[in-house]
Design an enzyme around this catalytic site. Structure first.
Site, short mmCIF file in Angstrom:
data_model
loop_
_atom_site.label_atom_id
_atom_site.label_comp_id
_atom_site.label_asym_id
_atom_site.label_seq_id
_atom_site.Cartn_x
_atom_site.Cartn_y
_atom_site.Cartn_z
N THR A 45 0.82 -1.21 0.00
CA THR A 45 0.00 0.00 0.00
C THR A 45 0.85 1.26 0.00
OG1 THR A 45 -0.12 -0.16 2.40
CG2 THR A 45 -1.98 -1.05 1.17
N VAL A 49 9.31 -1.31 -3.53
CA VAL A 49 10.71 -1.39 -3.09
C VAL A 49 11.56 -1.98 -4.21
CG1 VAL A 49 12.29 -2.27 -1.33
CG2 VAL A 49 9.92 -1.82 -0.74
N LYS A 62 12.77 2.73 -1.64
CA LYS A 62 11.33 2.59 -1.44
C LYS A 62 10.64 3.81 -2.02
CE LYS A 62 11.92 -0.18 2.71
NZ LYS A 62 11.50 -0.48 4.08
N ASP A 164 5.76 -3.37 14.93
CA ASP A 164 5.43 -4.32 13.85
C ASP A 164 6.58 -5.30 13.65
OD1 ASP A 164 3.75 -5.44 11.98
OD2 ASP A 164 4.27 -4.04 10.38
#
Length: 309
Positions: A45, A49, A62, A164
């Site tokens: 989303t 990369v 990125k 995360d």
């Protein structure tokens, strides 16, 4: 386009990319012309990369989707401010087990924005577990776990919570057959920049998320959410599998919140590994060890393995 305020109050024109650094000289503006894209590594989303070269060195580029900065002018300015401040903070991090952040690109195609970071040749730990499972023996998995703990200990000492931590966000280099290298990556910029994620709510990926992130007790959220996630990573290292792969998300949420769901531990699991893993994913954050304590225990496990072998 509006100017963005650099941390410490120095203005940066988003289009021209001036000044090149803030007054500490820590965040570099990289010219798009100095980058060469070699191969697409993946997309999501946030954007795409690439493995690329920056003045001859391997890097990960990125490219961030424009829609990640969409919204009202005031919202756009806040998002760009957040982006810049976070990038400045990432540029300040220096540890052998944290992926190095080199700088940002402000003059990409169509005025798009990109980040440039260290390139890890074997990609994510998740990919490595799928592709190289047989070559990753217990000793190497222990080294990868230690590397992760060292990187996370450094981040927590800097008061940075990852939110995360999972095998997809751990990057590895397996070129040395004796000594794998693992580094903590994806510290925010690749994922928190899309408006839906910036504007709040839950951060993280479901199977790795601590109960306190899901049950509404947000005031209790601490760095121990990363320790819970690390417990799941230890299980991934142990089994090579994806947690709860056969369960629906609703079942996973319910199981984590009610504390009735944890990955099934194989009977063959080393008792010390099991003990550490289960303490990491304890329901109560206060019962989870710190990454300093985790690193000490993993070191002891590695030392005892050397004695045994």
């Amino acid at each position: 386009m509006r100017n963005v305020q650099v941390s410490k109050g120095k203005p940066l024109d988003w289009v021209s990319g001036q000044p090149v650094t803030d007054e500490h000289g820590r965040l570099q503006i990289i010219k798009n012309d100095d980058l060469e894209e070699l191969q697409e590594l993946g997309s999501g989303t946030f954007g795409t990369v690439y493995h690329g070269k920056w003045r001859g060195s391997d890097v990960a580029i990125k490219r961030i989707n424009d829609r990640c900065f969409a919204g009202k002018p005031s919202e756009q300015e806040k998002m760009r401010n957040d982006f810049w401040n976070e990038a400045s903070n990432l540029a300040d991090l220096h540890h052998p087990n944290v992926v190095a952040f080199y700088g940002v690109v402000l003059d990409g195609p169509g005025g798009s924005i990109a980040t440039v970071t260290e390139y890890m040749v074997n990609g994510s730990l998740r990919t490595a577990l799928l592709k190289n499972s047989k070559s990753l023996d217990r000793r190497k998995r222990l080294i990868i776990a230690m590397d992760t703990a060292f990187g996370m200990e450094y981040l927590h000492n800097k008061n940075i919570v990852h939110f995360d931590l999972k095998s997809d966000n751990l990057l590895v280099n397996l070129r040395d057959p004796q000594r794998p290298i693992c580094k903590v990556g994806d510290l925010g910029l690749s994922k928190v920049k899309c408006q839906t994620l910036i504007s709040g709510g839950v951060r993280g990926t479901l199977p790795w998320m601590a109960p306190e992130l899901l049950n509404g007790s947000s005031s209790l959220v601490s760095e121990k959410v990363d320790v819970f996630s690390f417990g799941i990573v230890l299980w991934e290292l142990l089994t090579g599998e994806e947690p709860y792969a056969d369960l629906h998300y609703g079942v996973i949420i319910g199981g984590i919140v009610s504390n009735t769901l944890r990955p099934q531990v194989p009977d063959s699991c080393d008792p010390e590994w099991r003990s550490l893993m289960e303490q990491c994913w304890a329901t109560e954050p206060s019962e989870r060890p710190s990454f300093t304590q985790i690193a000490v225990r993993l070191r002891a496990m590695a030392a005892s393995q050397k004695v045994q072998s």
